[in-house]
Design a protein around this motif. Structure first.
Motif, PDB file in Angstrom:
ATOM      1  N   LEU A  53       0.817  -1.219   0.000  1.00 16.28           N
ATOM      2  CA  LEU A  53       0.000   0.000   0.000  1.00 16.28           C
ATOM      3  C   LEU A  53       0.848   1.265   0.000  1.00 16.28           C
ATOM      4  N   GLN A  54       1.917   1.239   0.791  1.00 16.62           N
ATOM      5  CA  GLN A  54       2.761   2.437   0.852  1.00 16.62           C
ATOM      6  C   GLN A  54       3.322   2.780  -0.523  1.00 16.62           C
TER       7      GLN A  54
ATOM      8  N   ILE B  68       2.027   1.852  -3.581  1.00 13.23           N
ATOM      9  CA  ILE B  68       0.982   2.235  -4.551  1.00 13.23           C
ATOM     10  C   ILE B  68       0.397   3.610  -4.211  1.00 13.23           C
ATOM     11  N   VAL B  69       0.281   3.889  -2.929  1.00 16.37           N
ATOM     12  CA  VAL B  69      -0.283   5.181  -2.518  1.00 16.37           C
ATOM     13  C   VAL B  69       0.688   6.325  -2.852  1.00 16.37           C
TER      14      VAL B  69
ATOM     15  N   GLN C  25       0.307   6.890  -6.472  1.00 14.35           N
ATOM     16  CA  GLN C  25      -0.963   7.578  -6.740  1.00 14.35           C
ATOM     17  C   GLN C  25      -0.866   9.070  -6.435  1.00 14.35           C
TER      18      GLN C  25
ATOM     19  N   VAL D  93      -6.450  -3.976   1.572  1.00 10.83           N
ATOM     20  CA  VAL D  93      -5.696  -3.183   0.586  1.00 10.83           C
ATOM     21  C   VAL D  93      -6.545  -2.396  -0.414  1.00 10.83           C
TER      22      VAL D  93
ATOM     23  N   VAL E  26      -8.280   0.658   1.246  1.00 17.23           N
ATOM     24  CA  VAL E  26      -7.362   1.731   1.642  1.00 17.23           C
ATOM     25  C   VAL E  26      -6.894   2.505   0.408  1.00 17.23           C
ATOM     26  N   ARG E  27      -6.603   1.757  -0.672  1.00 19.15           N
ATOM     27  CA  ARG E  27      -6.167   2.438  -1.889  1.00 19.15           C
ATOM     28  C   ARG E  27      -7.266   3.346  -2.429  1.00 19.15           C
TER      29      ARG E  27
ATOM     30  N   ASP F  89      -7.641   6.504  -0.526  1.00 16.13           N
ATOM     31  CA  ASP F  89      -6.626   7.490  -0.882  1.00 16.13           C
ATOM     32  C   ASP F  89      -7.008   8.233  -2.168  1.00 16.13           C
ATOM     33  N   ARG F  90      -7.616   7.490  -3.108  1.00 17.93           N
ATOM     34  CA  ARG F  90      -8.097   8.120  -4.349  1.00 17.93           C
ATOM     35  C   ARG F  90      -9.159   9.170  -4.028  1.00 17.93           C
TER      36      ARG F  90
ATOM     37  N   ILE G   2      -0.791   5.290   6.569  1.00 20.43           N
ATOM     38  CA  ILE G   2      -0.854   5.323   5.101  1.00 20.43           C
ATOM     39  C   ILE G   2      -1.724   6.486   4.619  1.00 20.43           C
TER      40      ILE G   2
END
Lengths: 86, 269
Positions: free
Chosen positions: A23-24, A26-27, A30, B146, B149-150, B153-154, B201
Motif C-alpha cells: 500500500l505504501q 501504490i499510494v 498515486q 488493501v 485503503v487504496r 486514498d483516491r 498510510i
C-alpha cells in the motif's frame, strides 16, 4: 483459536506487513500523479515512444515525474536508464 | 448554516450506508436536527437501513426536478424527533443529479437543519462527486484491507481537487478516517492491517473504529440503525464516533482483543 492453532499459526507469514508495504508503494505512486494535468499520462507515453525510436528501452527504464513545489513551480523530471553498450 | 457531512469511500460494501444511518441517528438523538440524504440514484438502500422503505413517496430527484417540494419528500424518522431521511430515486438515471439542483436542495435544507449527512454511492461517478462536492466534512469509511485503503486514498485526492472548497480556494474539507469491520484478533495474528497502519498510510485524523460485529446485520435485518443497539460493540463504537464528531475527546474502544477464558483458549470459540 484452539491449542493446536498455536503451533500452526507460528509458521504463517505476517500478511498484514506485506499489505502495508504494498500500500505504501501504490499510494505514494498515486499521490505523485494527484495534481498532474489530464494530458500527463499521454505525454508520458509519447516521450517514451520518442526515446524508443533511438534507443531500445523498456517502459520501466523511464520514469517521468511531475514535482510541484510550494512556490508555484512545477518541475518535470525525466529519468532514463540507458542499456549498457557492448 | 448547516454543516454538510459526506460519508464516502470509493470502494463499495465497506459500510457507507450503515455508517451514514448510524451517525445521522446519533446526531439526532443528541438533539441536533439532522437530515440524511441517499445519493445512490437507482440503487437506493438508505431507506431500508433506516427502516422507512414503505413510507417513500417522493424522492431527491423529484425535488430537484420540481415534481414535489422538499417537505413532501422528507421522511420523518419514527424514532427521533430531530431526524429526517431524503431517499434516492429508484428509477432515474444518474445524470438526474446536477450541481445546480443538488446545491439548491442543500441550500434549502441548510435553513432548517444543523447537520446534513450525505450518503455517497461507491465509485467516482456523478453520484459520488455530487455527494462530496458541497461537503464541509468528509468521513472516509475504510476497511482494513488493501483495495479499500487504496480507494480511500483516491477519494482523498478527489476531495482535495474536485470539491467546492477546493475549486473556490476555501478552507479545505475536514477529512476523517472511519475504520470499519475491524478485527483485533486478526490484527494481533498479523492477518489484518492495524489502526496505526491505516492511519499512517492515509495520514488523516481518526474519527472512530467500528469492530466487525454481528450486530450490524441484525440491525439492517430489522431496519434499525445499529447505533440504537447500545448493548452491542458496534453500536457503542458508533456512539463514540458521533461524540468525537461533536468535538469530544474520548479513547478508542474495541481495538484490542477481548480476553478469553482458559476453556475457550483450549477448546476454541
Amino acid at each position: 483459536m484452539s491449542i493446536l492453532d498455536y503451533f500452526r499459526s507460528s509458521k504463517k507469514a505476517n500478511t498484514a506487513t506485506v499489505a502495508k508495504e504494498r500500500l505504501q508503494i501504490i499510494v505514494a505512486h498515486q499521490r505523485g500523479e494527484r495534481g498532474a494535468p489530464d494530458y500527463f499520462p499521454l505525454m508520458k507515453q509519447e516521450i517514451i515512444a520518442v526515446i524508443r525510436k533511438y534507443v531500445h528501452i523498456s517502459e520501466e527504464q523511464v520514469s517521468v515525474q511531475l514535482e510541484q513545489n510550494d512556490d508555484n513551480l512545477s518541475v518535470l523530471e525525466l529519468n532514463v536508464t540507458l542499456p549498457e553498450r557492448n | 448554516m448547516a454543516q454538510i457531512i459526506v460519508v464516502t469511500s470509493g470502494k463499495g460494501g465497506v459500510g457507507k450506508t450503515t455508517s451514514s444511518a448510524a451517525i445521522a441517528t446519533g446526531l439526532a438523538i443528541r438533539g441536533h436536527k439532522t437530515v440524511v440524504i441517499d445519493f445512490d440514484i437507482g440503487l437506493r438502500n438508505l431507506d431500508l437501513i433506516m427502516g422507512c422503505e414503505r413510507r417513500v413517496v417522493y424522492d431527491f430527484v423529484n425535488v430537484i426536478n420540481g415534481e414535489s417540494n422538499l417537505n413532501q419528500a422528507l421522511i420523518k424518522d419514527k424514532r427521533s424527533e430531530n431526524l429526517y431521511v431524503l431517499p434516492a430515486s429508484q428509477t432515474r438515471d444518474k445524470d438526474a443529479l446536477t450541481r445546480e439542483g443538488v446545491g439548491k436542495v442543500l441550500d434549502e435544507l441548510s435553513k432548517d437543519f444543523e447537520y446534513i449527512v450525505c450518503d455517497s454511492p461507491a465509485g467516482i461517478e456523478t453520484g459520488a462527486l455530487m455527494a462530496l462536492y458541497f461537503a464541509d466534512v468528509a468521513i472516509v469509511t475504510t476497511n482494513p484491507e488493501v483495495s479499500s485503503v487504496r480507494d480511500s486514498d483516491r477519494i482523498l485526492g478527489i476531495l482535495q481537487s474536485k470539491s467546492r472548497r477546493a475549486e473556490q480556494n476555501l478552507e479545505p474539507i475536514k477529512e476523517y478516517l472511519l475504520l470499519t469491520r475491524y478485527s483485533p484478533t486478526r490484527v494481533k495474528n498479523g492477518e489484518m492491517l492495524s489502526v496505526a497502519d491505516v492511519e499512517e498510510i492515509l495520514a488523516i485524523k481518526l474519527l472512530g473504529v467500528i469492530p466487525e460485529s454481528q450486530a450490524v446485520l441484525r440491525a439492517s435485518n430489522s431496519g434499525v440503525p445499529v447505533i440504537m443497539d447500545q448493548e452491542s460493540d458496534a453500536g457503542q463504537a458508533y456512539g463514540d464516533t458521533v461524540s468525537r464528531l461533536l468535538g469530544e475527546e474520548i479513547p478508542l474502544r474495541f481495538v484490542t482483543e477481548e480476553k478469553k477464558g482458559l476453556l475457550k483458549r483450549i477448546f476454541g470459540s
